[in-house]
Design a protein around this motif. Structure first.
Motif, PDB file in Angstrom:
ATOM      1  N   LYS A  10       1.785  -2.676  -2.610  1.00 26.57           N
ATOM      2  CA  LYS A  10       1.114  -2.527  -1.326  1.00 26.57           C
ATOM      3  C   LYS A  10       1.719  -1.333  -0.599  1.00 26.57           C
ATOM      4  O   LYS A  10       2.948  -1.172  -0.579  1.00 26.57           O
ATOM      5  CB  LYS A  10       1.233  -3.801  -0.500  1.00 26.57           C
ATOM      6  CG  LYS A  10       0.649  -5.013  -1.216  1.00 26.57           C
ATOM      7  CD  LYS A  10       0.128  -6.059  -0.277  1.00 26.57           C
ATOM      8  CE  LYS A  10      -0.669  -7.113  -1.028  1.00 26.57           C
ATOM      9  NZ  LYS A  10      -1.217  -8.139  -0.135  1.00 26.57           N
ATOM     10  N   THR A  11       0.862  -0.522  -0.005  1.00 27.75           N
ATOM     11  CA  THR A  11       1.316   0.714   0.628  1.00 27.75           C
ATOM     12  C   THR A  11       0.934   0.724   2.098  1.00 27.75           C
ATOM     13  O   THR A  11       0.030   0.002   2.540  1.00 27.75           O
ATOM     14  CB  THR A  11       0.685   1.931  -0.067  1.00 27.75           C
ATOM     15  OG1 THR A  11      -0.744   1.849   0.041  1.00 27.75           O
ATOM     16  CG2 THR A  11       1.072   1.984  -1.536  1.00 27.75           C
ATOM     17  N   VAL A  12       1.617   1.581   2.855  1.00 30.13           N
ATOM     18  CA  VAL A  12       1.337   1.712   4.290  1.00 30.13           C
ATOM     19  C   VAL A  12      -0.075   2.240   4.505  1.00 30.13           C
ATOM     20  O   VAL A  12      -0.799   1.778   5.407  1.00 30.13           O
ATOM     21  CB  VAL A  12       2.375   2.647   4.948  1.00 30.13           C
ATOM     22  CG1 VAL A  12       2.036   2.885   6.417  1.00 30.13           C
ATOM     23  CG2 VAL A  12       3.777   2.069   4.819  1.00 30.13           C
ATOM     24  N   GLU A  13      -0.504   3.183   3.671  1.00 29.01           N
ATOM     25  CA  GLU A  13      -1.827   3.787   3.848  1.00 29.01           C
ATOM     26  C   GLU A  13      -2.951   2.772   3.655  1.00 29.01           C
ATOM     27  O   GLU A  13      -3.930   2.755   4.404  1.00 29.01           O
ATOM     28  CB  GLU A  13      -2.021   4.941   2.847  1.00 29.01           C
ATOM     29  CG  GLU A  13      -1.094   6.126   3.059  1.00 29.01           C
ATOM     30  CD  GLU A  13       0.306   5.865   2.532  1.00 29.01           C
ATOM     31  OE1 GLU A  13       0.479   4.948   1.691  1.00 29.01           O
ATOM     32  OE2 GLU A  13       1.247   6.557   2.980  1.00 29.01           O
ATOM     33  N   LYS A  14      -2.799   1.903   2.678  1.00 32.04           N
ATOM     34  CA  LYS A  14      -3.882   0.974   2.338  1.00 32.04           C
ATOM     35  C   LYS A  14      -3.732  -0.385   3.014  1.00 32.04           C
ATOM     36  O   LYS A  14      -4.710  -0.984   3.465  1.00 32.04           O
ATOM     37  CB  LYS A  14      -3.951   0.799   0.819  1.00 32.04           C
ATOM     38  CG  LYS A  14      -5.138  -0.015   0.342  1.00 32.04           C
ATOM     39  CD  LYS A  14      -5.190  -0.045  -1.177  1.00 32.04           C
ATOM     40  CE  LYS A  14      -6.385  -0.871  -1.639  1.00 32.04           C
ATOM     41  NZ  LYS A  14      -6.444  -0.946  -3.127  1.00 32.04           N
ATOM     42  N   ASP A  15      -2.492  -0.888   3.083  1.00 36.89           N
ATOM     43  CA  ASP A  15      -2.267  -2.263   3.543  1.00 36.89           C
ATOM     44  C   ASP A  15      -1.512  -2.352   4.865  1.00 36.89           C
ATOM     45  O   ASP A  15      -1.396  -3.440   5.432  1.00 36.89           O
ATOM     46  CB  ASP A  15      -1.496  -3.050   2.481  1.00 36.89           C
ATOM     47  CG  ASP A  15      -2.188  -3.029   1.131  1.00 36.89           C
ATOM     48  OD1 ASP A  15      -3.205  -3.723   0.996  1.00 36.89           O
ATOM     49  OD2 ASP A  15      -1.727  -2.310   0.236  1.00 36.89           O
ATOM     50  N   GLY A  16      -0.933  -1.237   5.343  1.00 40.99           N
ATOM     51  CA  GLY A  16      -0.213  -1.259   6.599  1.00 40.99           C
ATOM     52  C   GLY A  16       1.266  -1.552   6.462  1.00 40.99           C
ATOM     53  O   GLY A  16       2.004  -1.498   7.444  1.00 40.99           O
TER      54      GLY A  16
ATOM     55  N   GLU B 208       4.709  -1.775   3.228  1.00 37.24           N
ATOM     56  CA  GLU B 208       5.127  -1.575   1.849  1.00 37.24           C
ATOM     57  C   GLU B 208       5.684  -2.870   1.278  1.00 37.24           C
ATOM     58  O   GLU B 208       6.509  -3.533   1.907  1.00 37.24           O
ATOM     59  CB  GLU B 208       6.200  -0.481   1.761  1.00 37.24           C
ATOM     60  CG  GLU B 208       5.648   0.927   1.671  1.00 37.24           C
ATOM     61  CD  GLU B 208       6.693   1.907   1.153  1.00 37.24           C
ATOM     62  OE1 GLU B 208       7.866   1.507   1.009  1.00 37.24           O
ATOM     63  OE2 GLU B 208       6.322   3.056   0.882  1.00 37.24           O
TER      64      GLU B 208
ATOM     65  N   SER C 248       9.010   2.505  -3.987  1.00 42.76           N
ATOM     66  CA  SER C 248       8.525   3.602  -4.826  1.00 42.76           C
ATOM     67  C   SER C 248       9.163   3.594  -6.208  1.00 42.76           C
ATOM     68  O   SER C 248       8.638   4.208  -7.143  1.00 42.76           O
ATOM     69  CB  SER C 248       8.792   4.947  -4.141  1.00 42.76           C
ATOM     70  OG  SER C 248      10.181   5.132  -3.946  1.00 42.76           O
TER      71      SER C 248
END
Length: 213
Positions: free
Chosen positions: A39-45, A47, A93
């Motif tokens: 899960k990433t900040v860009e997609k899910d808000g 990490e 990462s």
């Protein structure tokens, strides 16, 4: 957290340290845990990584895993597992989908926090649930294991909030802090932790590095 893993409580035993001291330990089957999703900040808000634990046998997976779950695991090219948990690591990462987290991320001497679900006791009275005293145990008392005085009569004419009463006891999320790792058996995926951890034998646990370390 810097590192974490999902496991299963096997039970308690005791081992001897090199100086002869007897140490009570809980044996935990920890991992291997495949990374199923990132899960990433860009997609899910935020990490995080989603990891699985306790893979199904192929014939059981065919019967017990529904189509959306099968697609989720197939996308990651990972065998379906009984348990999925999210770990919010400081640096996600370094992990990729399909990587395995094994018990050797921990070493003897590390301090960990262990989270599990406490044993369920069903509907329990105040003596078992809240450790209240019993009433007089003489024959004339006729009030041995009751809740005791509820409130005054005309004023306030109600029971105050937070009065300890009978009810459902157990099945709570419990975290035991700052336990020390006594031994790591990487060949058998076993983690030996000093002292007791929450839950029954066979219960699912999340082990992560201690916030107090």
């Amino acid at each position: 957290m810097k590192k974490g893993i999902v496991g299963k409580k096997i039970g308690m035993t005791q081992i001897f340290a090199e100086d002869g001291r007897l140490i009570p330990v809980t044996v935990i089957q920890a991992g291997p845990c495949p990374v199923v999703q990132k899960k990433t900040v860009e997609k899910d808000g935020y990490e995080a990584i989603q990891v699985g634990f306790d893979a199904y046998a192929p014939n059981r997976a065919e019967k017990l895993v529904n189509k959306p779950q099968k697609g989720h695991f197939a996308k990651a090219n990972v065998e379906p597992t009984r348990t999925l948990r999210e770990l919010r690591l400081e640096d996600c990462s370094t992990y990729n989908v399909g990587d395995e987290i094994k018990v050797d991320v921990f070493a003897a001497g590390d301090h960990v926090d262990v989270t599990g679900t406490s044993k369920g006791h069903g509907y329990s009275g105040v003596i078992q649930r809240w450790n209240h005293h019993t009433g007089p145990m003489a024959h004339g008392s006729k009030y041995h294991r009751g809740v005791g005085s509820m409130s005054a009569n005309s004023d306030p004419s109600r029971v105050f909030k937070n009065k300890k009463m009978p009810g459902h006891y157990g099945v709570d999320r419990v975290t035991t802090l700052n336990l020390s790792v006594v031994r790591v058996d990487a060949d058998r995926n076993l983690l030996l932790v000093r002292g007791a951890v929450p839950g029954p034998n066979g219960g699912t646990l999340v082990i992560r590095d201690s916030v107090k370390a």
